[in-house]
Scaffold this active site. Sequence first.
Site, PDB file in Angstrom:
ATOM      1  N   LYS A   1      29.271  19.690  98.261  1.00 48.82           N
ATOM      2  CA  LYS A   1      30.202  20.091  97.197  1.00 48.82           C
ATOM      3  C   LYS A   1      30.245  21.605  97.135  1.00 48.82           C
ATOM      4  O   LYS A   1      29.263  22.275  97.470  1.00 48.82           O
ATOM      5  CB  LYS A   1      29.725  19.540  95.840  1.00 48.82           C
ATOM      6  CG  LYS A   1      30.835  19.373  94.838  1.00 48.82           C
ATOM      7  CD  LYS A   1      31.678  18.150  95.162  1.00 48.82           C
ATOM      8  CE  LYS A   1      32.698  17.821  94.147  1.00 48.82           C
ATOM      9  NZ  LYS A   1      33.315  16.509  94.415  1.00 48.82           N
TER      10      LYS A   1
ATOM     11  N   GLY B   1      44.976  14.030  84.692  1.00 48.67           N
ATOM     12  CA  GLY B   1      45.198  14.787  85.922  1.00 48.67           C
ATOM     13  C   GLY B   1      45.447  13.822  87.075  1.00 48.67           C
ATOM     14  O   GLY B   1      45.906  12.700  86.883  1.00 48.67           O
ATOM     15  N   ASN B   2      45.091  14.270  88.274  1.00 44.57           N
ATOM     16  CA  ASN B   2      45.382  13.484  89.474  1.00 44.57           C
ATOM     17  C   ASN B   2      44.810  12.070  89.411  1.00 44.57           C
ATOM     18  O   ASN B   2      45.531  11.084  89.636  1.00 44.57           O
ATOM     19  CB  ASN B   2      44.839  14.231  90.707  1.00 44.57           C
ATOM     20  CG  ASN B   2      44.938  13.394  91.964  1.00 44.57           C
ATOM     21  OD1 ASN B   2      43.971  12.760  92.378  1.00 44.57           O
ATOM     22  ND2 ASN B   2      46.113  13.350  92.549  1.00 44.57           N
TER      23      ASN B   2
END
Length: 428
Positions: free
Chosen positions: A107, A221-222
């Site tokens: 990440k 959101g997405n």
Amino acid sequence: MISKDFNPFEMAQAQFDKVAEMLSLDEGTREILRNALREYQFSIPVHMDDGTVKVFRGFRVQHNDARGPSKGGIRFHPQETVDTVRALAMWMTWKCAVVGIPLGGGKGGVVCDPHNLSMREQEQICRGWVRQMTKNVGPLNDVPAPDVMTSAQHMLWMLDEYEAINGAKYPGFITGKPVGMGGSLGRTEATGYGVIFTVREALKELRIKPSETTASVQGFGNVAQYAIKLYNQMGGKVIAVSCWDQTDQISYTFKKESGIDLDELLKITDRFGGIDRAKAKELNYEILDGDAWIEQDVDILIPAALENQVRGDNASKISSKVKIIAEGANGPTTPEADKIIQEKGIFMIPDFLANAGGVTCSYFEQVQSNMNYFWEKDEVLSKLDVKMTSAFLAVSDLARKKKLYMRDAAYIISISRVAQACKDRGWV
Ligand code: NAD
């Protein structure tokens, strides 16, 4: 809000320790898995539009790559910390393992707020991130992707910088690229749809028809938008969504008992997933406080915003009607809240299983990039469905047979696979 004393990495380690104990893992394996193999922290200087130079802090953590190159997104967030990135990198390792794709966990992040940055300034941050990391990332060792507040455009700038430095085309360096520039059809939908593939399977197991259910979602959101889209297509009704208000710096819940209209709400939503409150009022949405999404009398709760949202202090407010929680976000539930949810007998679909659709589609993108042959969208989404469904069934089967909480069952499968890979390589 993310409280200052919440440490997601300690939470990820506590979840790991619990299952390491259940699996009686040896000390060496525990040590290698409860920390990252490699971590990078660096500065990214940017010439701002106003002529000043601002220095941004960047991170990349490669938690484990025993099963394949590290894989994971790069987040742009003002409250980003190295511990958040560490936790998310670890969860990526478990995520790739639970869906059985040959990748490890990584990440990245940059402490910045894209709301206050021009596109040129964001491009400079992307290129600066790659300049700092170029020797330590790449198609064969660590493959980044988009995440919170980063998009296909950010990925393309990063790819361009990487290829300029390394003097050749490397489409496998990064995923989440724009379609037509090496991206995969279906990537935008993948995470949200993946969440709903697992919800569909959980409903089957509980013998409930999707068309007879309602849901409340945190985030717009997405992940949330595509989860709502597919859930609506299955006949489900979302009655509340909550999102962050950039002006007021708090979140609000938008409720319509008759069911939100996704297309109508999308028209009044900005690119960060923030809904215009004044316009929502005109459309007769009730506007409630940010936490109200969790208190709704619905069958399904989908936290799809950020970590640390379902906590000891609000989990007790979850309605007795709720049957399923599907974690679209990473790390939305604290261990304290987990206990409450388990006691309530709610069917938990844990984050690294529920939201694995994104990385699975990223893996498909790599496969297509390597072949230089791209599949139709239907093919991508049906392959995604197969992967998500079989991962879900393996976890729920184990949970049922051994009478385990779903999060523990998912961890047992993932940790066993990664521990085995470390052992087979002779690391431990
Ligand atoms: P996004 O930036 O597109 O949307 C985030 C949404 O959450 C926005 O609507 C924002 O307003 C809302 N939000 C932020 N803080 C909030 C708060 N305190 N209360 C209520 N709402 C809040 O991000 P996304 O890509 O949809 O990701 C959401 C979550 O899913 C993150 O945890 C991310 O790590 C995880 N995730 C995303 C993907 C992916 O492919 N996008 C894959 C796996 C996991």
